[in-house]
Design an enzyme around this catalytic site. Structure first.
Site, short mmCIF file in Angstrom:
data_model
loop_
_atom_site.label_atom_id
_atom_site.label_comp_id
_atom_site.label_asym_id
_atom_site.label_seq_id
_atom_site.Cartn_x
_atom_site.Cartn_y
_atom_site.Cartn_z
N CYS A 74 0.51 -1.09 -0.08
CA CYS A 74 0.24 0.40 0.16
C CYS A 74 0.72 1.31 -0.13
O CYS A 74 1.79 1.40 0.90
CB CYS A 74 -0.88 0.08 1.02
SG CYS A 74 -1.72 1.77 1.23
N CYS A 80 -1.17 5.94 7.16
CA CYS A 80 -2.08 5.11 7.73
C CYS A 80 -1.88 4.55 8.48
O CYS A 80 -1.17 3.83 9.02
CB CYS A 80 -3.13 4.33 6.77
SG CYS A 80 -4.12 3.75 7.55
N CYS A 83 -2.31 -0.41 9.41
CA CYS A 83 -1.59 -1.40 9.31
C CYS A 83 -0.21 -0.95 10.02
O CYS A 83 -0.05 0.43 9.95
CB CYS A 83 -0.82 -1.57 7.83
SG CYS A 83 -2.88 -2.58 7.03
N GLN A 270 -16.68 -11.46 13.51
CA GLN A 270 -15.47 -11.47 13.45
C GLN A 270 -14.81 -11.16 11.86
O GLN A 270 -15.72 -10.94 10.80
CB GLN A 270 -14.82 -12.94 13.47
CG GLN A 270 -15.12 -13.78 14.46
CD GLN A 270 -14.42 -13.27 15.78
OE1 GLN A 270 -13.22 -12.55 15.30
NE2 GLN A 270 -14.42 -13.44 17.08
N PHE A 299 -19.45 -14.79 26.52
CA PHE A 299 -19.32 -13.74 25.63
C PHE A 299 -20.19 -14.12 24.19
O PHE A 299 -18.39 -14.38 23.07
CB PHE A 299 -17.84 -13.06 25.84
CG PHE A 299 -17.89 -13.36 26.61
CD1 PHE A 299 -17.91 -12.23 27.63
CD2 PHE A 299 -16.30 -14.72 28.08
CE1 PHE A 299 -17.25 -11.80 28.66
CE2 PHE A 299 -16.55 -13.89 28.68
CZ PHE A 299 -15.91 -12.98 29.64
N ASN A 304 -21.49 -17.03 16.83
CA ASN A 304 -20.73 -18.06 16.02
C ASN A 304 -20.10 -18.93 16.49
O ASN A 304 -19.91 -19.95 15.32
CB ASN A 304 -19.97 -16.44 15.87
CG ASN A 304 -18.40 -16.55 14.74
OD1 ASN A 304 -18.59 -17.21 13.63
ND2 ASN A 304 -17.49 -16.43 15.64
N ASP A 347 -25.23 -10.03 32.55
CA ASP A 347 -24.13 -9.29 32.89
C ASP A 347 -23.29 -9.60 33.57
O ASP A 347 -22.86 -10.97 34.45
CB ASP A 347 -24.39 -7.93 34.29
CG ASP A 347 -22.51 -7.05 33.82
OD1 ASP A 347 -21.99 -7.54 33.92
OD2 ASP A 347 -23.38 -6.08 34.62
N ASP A 368 -14.78 -16.69 25.32
CA ASP A 368 -14.28 -15.23 23.68
C ASP A 368 -14.14 -13.93 24.25
O ASP A 368 -15.57 -13.29 23.82
CB ASP A 368 -14.93 -15.45 22.47
CG ASP A 368 -14.77 -14.38 21.80
OD1 ASP A 368 -13.74 -14.70 21.55
OD2 ASP A 368 -15.46 -15.34 21.01
N CYS A 394 -8.66 -11.86 22.26
CA CYS A 394 -8.50 -10.96 21.26
C CYS A 394 -6.93 -10.03 21.70
O CYS A 394 -6.47 -8.83 21.79
CB CYS A 394 -9.05 -9.98 21.24
SG CYS A 394 -10.03 -8.88 22.34
#
Length: 438
Positions: A74, A80, A83, A270, A299, A304, A347, A368, A394
């Site tokens: 790119c 930017c 990335c 995702q 979660f 998914n 919760d 998750d 994550c």
């Protein structure tokens, strides 16, 4: 604050930070983190920030390049902020992320996995199907910028394309910018979110003032010309509504499990569709749900993982804190004809022991969580009922903290852990771990 020394200085790069910057040392031993530099390189750098324990800089000349350095695809790379690693060979990117995970497990959790899982990778370009584009009218440039934030988040990057976003969106960022620039309300549109299903791509336009008929007509015409669905968001999440067409269908399929998940334009899904399916399969391989087992999925989002697990388990209970996602998950249960799945809103930062669905014990647990991790849930669940825990993460630091709790305080075993490249060319680390009682 002391003024920065803008004199270029030489540096030898010995390591990579968690956010993709090269690590070097000043002659006095002070660490300096250098954007655009890779391990093994010698560079000339210019200071961009000064702190008590480290300095920040950017590479202005590569004196000796590492063999793993590649030309960024790119033209906006380096400006930017979307990335951080396009200049690093793809095969080395995922190994760097694996090292981040293992170092976090050791340093924060004081644990070591018994086995390192093979890294999961998929398409490295044109993969991103969800994201948020910032919008800003810049009078000095005489144009409206639409793009991701720069490394300095105060500024919107002036970009015309993005190679990590799905081509149907990434190749049209310039067109989207021109569209917004032509609107009367261009100064009152702070962001545009995009999300793609298998058959439709939605753009959600956040606007701070009511749109006039001319602006609405321009958006509708743009949708028809480029094959987008346009939603408007004049207020909070509940204000989102379609402009063109009237009833767009947003959904993605998981063909290996005969599942289709419908979603709304601002829902969490995702980001990487191909990697997501590989991640689900890996999760199932590690969890090994059996026809006589009851599985708890915390979660759980839209379902998914929940619905694919339900193809193999006796019963699955999904729990999610977002009421909107719970509604969509229940719709997805009915849409796919499942009879062995329950979905509940709760919760997950509170004790779950009084919840009616907790009265019958579970055999296995899937987690998750968001970046903050699952420490509260793990501290309050009756963990002795579970024969196995699979944790999809994550954020490696929160996984490491929670792994330390399970292994060092609750005496579980960290049987395996590995990384997944959900966001190629970024420094984001997605990982997965499996635990069993000793």
């Amino acid at each position: 604050m002391a003024r920065l020394d803008l004199t270029p200085f030489p540096a030898e790069i010995t390591d990579l930070t968690h956010d993709g910057r090269g690590v070097a040392r000043r002659p006095d031993g002070k660490a300096v983190f250098i954007a655009g530099a890779l391990p093994g390189e010698k560079v000339m750098a210019v200071q961009t920030g000064r702190h008590r324990s480290f300095d920040e800089a950017r590479a202005v000349e590569i004196l000796e390049a590492a063999p793993e350095r590649v030309a960024p695809r790119c033209s906006h790379f380096g400006t930017c902020g979307g990335c951080a690693l396009q200049h690093y060979d793809e095969a080395r990117q995922i190994l760097a992320k694996q090292r981040v995970l293992l170092e976090n497990l050791e340093r924060i959790g004081h644990v070591t996995p018994e086995r390192i899982l093979p890294p999961l990778t998929d398409a490295a370009w044109g993969y991103r199907r969800k994201g948020r584009l910032s919008v800003r009218r810049v009078e000095k440039k005489g144009k409206t910028l639409v793009g991701f934030r720069e490394a300095d988040p105060r500024f919107v990057a002036d970009i015309s394309e993005c190679h990590t976003v799905l081509p149907a969106i990434g190749a049209k960022i310039g067109a989207i910018s021109a569209l917004v620039d032509s609107m009367e309300a261009r100064r009152e549109i702070p962001q545009i979110e995009f999300i793609a299903g298998d058959d439709a791509i939605a753009l959600t336009v956040r606007h701070l003032v009511p749109l006039g008929d001319a602006d609405r007509a321009k958006l509708a015409a743009f949708a028809r010309e480029h094959g987008f669905s346009i939603y408007l968001q004049p207020g909070g999440l509940d204000s989102v509504h379609p402009l063109e067409p009237d009833e767009p269908k947003l959904a993605f399929r998981l063909p290996a499990w005969d599942v289709e998940l419908k979603f709304r334009p601002l829902d969490f899904i995702q980001v990487n569709a191909g990697l997501n399916q590989r991640m689900i399969q890996t999760t199932l391989d590690l969890l090994e749900p059996q026809p006589d087992e009851r599985v708890l999925d915390l979660f759980a989002g839209l379902g998914n993982f929940t619905l694919p697990i339900a193809r193999f388990a006796r019963e699955v209970v999904g729990v999610e804190g977002d009421a909107g996602l719970v509604r969509r998950a229940r719709e997805n249960i009915a849409h796919n004809g499942f009879t062995n799945v329950e979905f509940h809103a709760a919760d997950l930062a509170k004790d779950l022991s009084a919840e009616p669905w907790m009265r019958e014990s579970f055999d296995k647990l899937l987690l998750d969580p968001p970046r903050s991790g699952a420490d509260f849930v793990l501290a309050h669940l009756p963990l002795k009922q579970f024969r196995r825990i699979v944790y999809v993460s994550c954020h490696p630091a929160s996984l490491a903290r929670d792994a330390g709790f399970l292994v060092n305080e609750k005496k579980w075993r960290l049987r395996a852990a590995g990384v997944m490249d959900m966001f190629p060319h970024t420094a984001h680390v997605e990982s997965i771990a499996v635990f069993e009682p000793k």
